[in-house]
Scaffold this active site. Structure first.
Site, PDB file in Angstrom:
ATOM      1  N   ASN A  13     100.104  28.243 -59.344  1.00 53.82           N
ATOM      2  CA  ASN A  13      98.679  27.889 -59.257  1.00 53.82           C
ATOM      3  C   ASN A  13      98.623  26.389 -59.008  1.00 53.82           C
ATOM      4  OD1 ASN A  13      95.968  27.399 -59.578  1.00 53.82           O
ATOM      5  ND2 ASN A  13      95.965  27.693 -61.813  1.00 53.82           N
ATOM      6  N   TRP A  14      98.317  26.042 -57.757  1.00 56.20           N
ATOM      7  CA  TRP A  14      98.337  24.616 -57.403  1.00 56.20           C
ATOM      8  C   TRP A  14      97.134  23.852 -57.954  1.00 56.20           C
ATOM      9  CZ3 TRP A  14      99.873  24.994 -51.471  1.00 56.20           C
ATOM     10  CH2 TRP A  14     101.250  25.234 -51.387  1.00 56.20           C
ATOM     11  N   LYS A  15      96.117  24.575 -58.395  1.00 60.71           N
ATOM     12  CA  LYS A  15      94.886  23.946 -58.893  1.00 60.71           C
ATOM     13  C   LYS A  15      94.322  23.005 -57.810  1.00 60.71           C
ATOM     14  CE  LYS A  15      96.802  24.352 -63.488  1.00 60.71           C
ATOM     15  NZ  LYS A  15      96.577  24.147 -64.905  1.00 60.71           N
ATOM     16  N   HIS A  99      90.570  32.124 -64.348  1.00 58.25           N
ATOM     17  CA  HIS A  99      91.424  31.093 -64.937  1.00 58.25           C
ATOM     18  C   HIS A  99      90.647  30.355 -66.028  1.00 58.25           C
ATOM     19  CE1 HIS A  99      93.904  27.533 -65.411  1.00 58.25           C
ATOM     20  NE2 HIS A  99      94.886  28.257 -64.920  1.00 58.25           N
ATOM     21  N   GLU A 101      90.418  27.349 -66.751  1.00 52.90           N
ATOM     22  CA  GLU A 101      89.698  26.142 -66.298  1.00 52.90           C
ATOM     23  C   GLU A 101      88.375  26.519 -65.650  1.00 52.90           C
ATOM     24  OE1 GLU A 101      92.985  24.538 -64.090  1.00 52.90           O
ATOM     25  OE2 GLU A 101      94.046  24.196 -65.975  1.00 52.90           O
ATOM     26  N   GLU A 171      97.379  34.025 -70.507  1.00 56.53           N
ATOM     27  CA  GLU A 171      97.512  32.569 -70.585  1.00 56.53           C
ATOM     28  C   GLU A 171      96.818  32.046 -71.844  1.00 56.53           C
ATOM     29  OE1 GLU A 171      98.479  30.836 -66.528  1.00 56.53           O
ATOM     30  OE2 GLU A 171      96.315  30.816 -66.694  1.00 56.53           O
ATOM     31  N   GLY A 177      98.888  23.508 -69.400  1.00 51.94           N
ATOM     32  CA  GLY A 177      98.919  22.086 -69.053  1.00 51.94           C
ATOM     33  C   GLY A 177      99.133  21.165 -70.240  1.00 51.94           C
ATOM     34  N   SER A 217     102.480  26.409 -69.519  1.00 54.10           N
ATOM     35  CA  SER A 217     103.622  25.493 -69.585  1.00 54.10           C
ATOM     36  C   SER A 217     104.965  26.210 -69.422  1.00 54.10           C
ATOM     37  CB  SER A 217     103.587  24.674 -70.882  1.00 54.10           C
ATOM     38  OG  SER A 217     102.377  23.920 -70.957  1.00 54.10           O
ATOM     39  N   GLY A 238     101.552  26.492 -63.440  1.00 55.36           N
ATOM     40  CA  GLY A 238     100.741  25.383 -62.963  1.00 55.36           C
ATOM     41  C   GLY A 238     101.624  24.201 -62.584  1.00 55.36           C
ATOM     42  N   GLY A 239     101.827  23.301 -63.542  1.00 56.68           N
ATOM     43  CA  GLY A 239     102.553  22.050 -63.287  1.00 56.68           C
ATOM     44  C   GLY A 239     103.883  22.231 -62.565  1.00 56.68           C
TER      45      GLY A 239
HETATM   46  C1  PEP Z   1      98.024  27.577 -65.085  1.00 58.01           C
HETATM   47  O1  PEP Z   1      97.370  26.728 -64.491  1.00 58.01           O
HETATM   48  O2  PEP Z   1      97.735  28.773 -64.963  1.00 58.01           O
HETATM   49  C2  PEP Z   1      99.118  27.131 -65.951  1.00 58.01           C
HETATM   50  C3  PEP Z   1      99.773  28.025 -66.638  1.00 58.01           C
HETATM   51  O3  PEP Z   1      99.382  25.786 -65.956  1.00 58.01           O
HETATM   52  P1  PEP Z   1     100.668  25.074 -66.631  1.00 58.01           P
HETATM   53  O4  PEP Z   1     101.875  25.855 -66.179  1.00 58.01           O
HETATM   54  O5  PEP Z   1     100.653  23.707 -66.107  1.00 58.01           O
HETATM   55  O6  PEP Z   1     100.479  25.160 -68.106  1.00 58.01           O
END
Ligand code: PEP
Length: 255
Positions: A13-15, A99, A101, A171, A177, A217, A238-239
């Site tokens: 997920n590039w956000k 998501h 966010e 999640e 994040g 994460s 994500g990251g």
């Molecule tokens: C996400 O954005 O769905 C996510 C899991 O981010 P991260 O891996 O950065 O926690």
């Protein structure tokens, strides 16, 4: 629990990251690193304006490109939104919906998540449906009730047939994040609760065939342990999906 019935999916997920040129460079770098690693499906969900460049760069590879959200109406006065019909017209098969966010910053509710999910499924897309508890809910010991309720509300009126195109991403919001990760046991247990809920809604066969990812994460260090758990069928990343070598390590852990 027969994990072999399910597809493992590692999705990035590039956000709100990567211009078209940056996406082209990133896909160019990651493509050889994940080539031939077919024990899992590899997907990157990109900002709308970056999708075309990512698709062009991924052409001929095992990488699929998805979107990060979709609106529930087919068309109309919804400034700033994009419909499922528009996405499929651009060759987009996958879409993240719900998501945390989006729920946290853009007022999305289980009701709108459900509407978006049904619209995407009706258009033939595959949905990566995100759900999970916030920190206070985990501390209060109500995680199971929360994820079970979200599963029921978000998938209301979805058919067993459509469930073949639903991936659930569990999640925990406190892990996204933040560098905090659910323990493999917590991830497995809560993915198991979601699977049990699916069983009550759609029956055992659908529950056992549904891919349930963990997200929060996940990285090159913890992926192998998380992915080894019987109820964890992949990851939403994500990251670590912004760094080719980190993402490769997660795909490798899924092999
Ligand atoms: C996400 O954005 O769905 C996510 C899991 O981010 P991260 O891996 O950065 O926690």
């Amino acid at each position: 629990m027969n994990k072999s019935k399910r597809k493992v999916v590692i999705a990035g997920n590039w956000k709100m990251n990567f211009t078209p040129d940056e996406a082209t460079a990133f896909i160019g770098a990651v493509k050889p690193l994940v080539a031939g690693k077919d024990a899992c499906d590899v997907v990157f969900c990109a900002p709308y304006v970056t999708i075309a460049a990512a698709q062009a760069a991924a052409k001929g590879s095992n990488i699929k490109i998805g979107a990060e959200n979709v609106h529930f109406a087919e068309k109309g006065a919804y400034t700033g939104e994009v419909s499922a019909k528009m996405l499929t017209a651009c060759g987009v098969e996958y879409v993240i919906i719900g998501h945390s966010e989006r729920r946290q910053y853009f007022g999305e509710t289980d009701e709108t998540v459900n509407l978006r999910t049904k619209a995407a499924l009706a258009a033939g897309m595959t949905v990566i449906l995100c759900l999970g508890e916030v920190k206070d809910q985990r501390l209060a010991g109500i995680t199971d009730e929360v994820v079970s309720m979200q599963t029921k509300l978000d998938l209301k009126d979805v058919t067993a047939e459509e469930m073949k195109r639903v991936i659930i991403a569990y999640e925990p919001v406190w892990a996204i994040g933040t560098g905090l990760t659910a323990t493999p046991e917590q991830a497995d247990e809560t993915c198991g609760v979601i699977r049990k809920t699916l069983e009550t809604m759609f029956g055992k066969e659908v529950a056992e065939a549904t891919t349930i990812q963990y997200g929060g994460s996940m990285n090159e260090k913890n992926a192998a342990e998380l992915l080894a758990k019987p109820n964890v069928d992949g990851g939403l990343i994500g990251g670590a999906s912004l760094v080719p070598e980190k993402f490769q390590a997660i795909v490798d852990a899924a092999q």
